[in-house]
Design an enzyme around this catalytic site. Structure first.
Site, PDB file in Angstrom:
ATOM      1  N   CYS A   1       0.871  -1.097  -0.027  1.00  0.00           N
ATOM      2  CA  CYS A   1      -0.159  -0.082  -0.097  1.00  0.00           C
ATOM      3  C   CYS A   1       0.897   1.302  -0.019  1.00  0.00           C
ATOM      4  O   CYS A   1       1.765   1.129   0.859  1.00  0.00           O
ATOM      5  CB  CYS A   1      -0.959  -0.053   1.118  1.00  0.00           C
ATOM      6  SG  CYS A   1      -1.895   1.412   1.519  1.00  0.00           S
TER       7      CYS A   1
ATOM      8  N   ASP B   1       0.134  -6.026  -0.500  1.00  0.00           N
ATOM      9  CA  ASP B   1      -1.094  -6.429  -1.206  1.00  0.00           C
ATOM     10  C   ASP B   1      -0.576  -7.683  -2.109  1.00  0.00           C
ATOM     11  O   ASP B   1       0.373  -7.658  -2.751  1.00  0.00           O
ATOM     12  CB  ASP B   1      -1.326  -5.241  -2.310  1.00  0.00           C
ATOM     13  CG  ASP B   1      -1.808  -4.025  -1.617  1.00  0.00           C
ATOM     14  OD1 ASP B   1      -2.426  -4.321  -0.442  1.00  0.00           O
ATOM     15  OD2 ASP B   1      -1.537  -3.010  -1.744  1.00  0.00           O
TER      16      ASP B   1
END
EC number: 1.7.1.13
Length: 282
Positions: A190, A197
């Site tokens: 992120c 992620d």
């Protein structure tokens, strides 16, 4: 770190900050992030983008009250057009959806129209929304990315910092090939919180053959890279187009869900049609 991580446009985001959860409808909770933040450094201009595509969102935690106060649940499917001024920041999307929880709506279509209106306003672009009852999706099989998986290579990797160096001279021969390559090793972080992620990526192209080892090394170099999902996909598309110069190119990533949402961006310069069935990790 991305060059725009400290941009003033990101300063007002609730992402990475302690927030209160509201359970009555509040459209102001939605927050957008200008797509220009990552497009400008890549030399991508809104009036001359080398791709089309959408950001596909799946909403797994969507609930509201009907007119009599009985809770309703649905799975939502949202498609946000690539031409929108903003992408939708995911934590704000989650907080916004929570605000439906104790709000009464007359019918399902009112919910759909509300979502479509608010998301379009925030994104400043075209958004489509579909809502599904659970029995419409029960028994739906787990999908998979068609193509050749490039993950099982016997190679040594010791660099996890993003670089395009691996794509230099990554094509070989003059023969034009048409193939689809898949990797489940995509991991980025992120932009704001640096939380991981996890995603799977499908790359479909027509052109000189791309070296699979170099491509895998390039994808693994995202492991310490901080950018939103949509930005990573556009960066990958742009890098492959620039260094490998395929005639046709499509890049599609499906990320694992967080906060009841998954994000699945795709970009293409051909007639690519993405599969919207969730993958095994979703």
């Amino acid at each position: 770190m991305s060059s725009y991580a400290n941009h003033q446009a990101l300063a007002g985001l609730t992402l990475g900050k302690s927030t209160d959860y509201r359970d009555t409808y509040d459209a102001s909770l939605l927050q957008g992030v200008p797509r220009s933040l990552n497009r400008d450094p890549l030399g991508l201009k809104a009036d001359n983008l080398p791709f089309h595509g959408t950001d596909i969102w799946t909403l797994y935690e969507l609930s509201w009250l009907n007119a009599k106060g009985l809770p309703q649940v649905a799975v939502g499917h949202v498609e946000l057009d690539y031409t929108s001024v903003n992408l939708i920041e995911s934590k704000s999307f989650k907080l916004y959806l929570n605000s439906f929880n104790q709000t009464r709506f007359n019918n399902w279509d009112e919910v759909r129209q509300t979502l479509e209106r608010d998301l379009s306003t925030c994104a400043q672009g075209k958004v489509s929304v579909a809502l599904y009852r659970l029995d419409e999706l029960e028994g739906q099989p787990i999908g998979h990315f068609n193509g050749t998986c490039i993950d099982d290579q016997d190679i040594t990797i010791d660099n996890y910092e993003f670089t395009t160096d691996y794509l230099e001279n990554a094509t070989s021969g003059e023969k034009v090939v048409e193939e689809t390559l898949v990797s489940h090793l995509l991991k980025s972080n992120c932009l704001i919180t640096h939380q991981p992620d996890w995603g799977s990526i499908q790359i479909q192209y027509r052109g000189r053959q791309i070296d699979r080892e170099k491509l895998l090394r390039y994808l693994v170099s995202f492991r310490h890279h901080n950018e939103f999902h949509e930005q990573c996909v556009e960066r990958i598309f742009n890098d492959l187009l620039r260094f490998c110069q395929p005639e046709k190119l499509s890049v599609y990533a499906r990320y694992t869900r967080r906060g009841g949402l998954d994000i699945n961006p795709w970009r293409s310069n051909s007639d690519f049609v993405p599969s919207t069935t969730r993958l095994v990790r979703q």
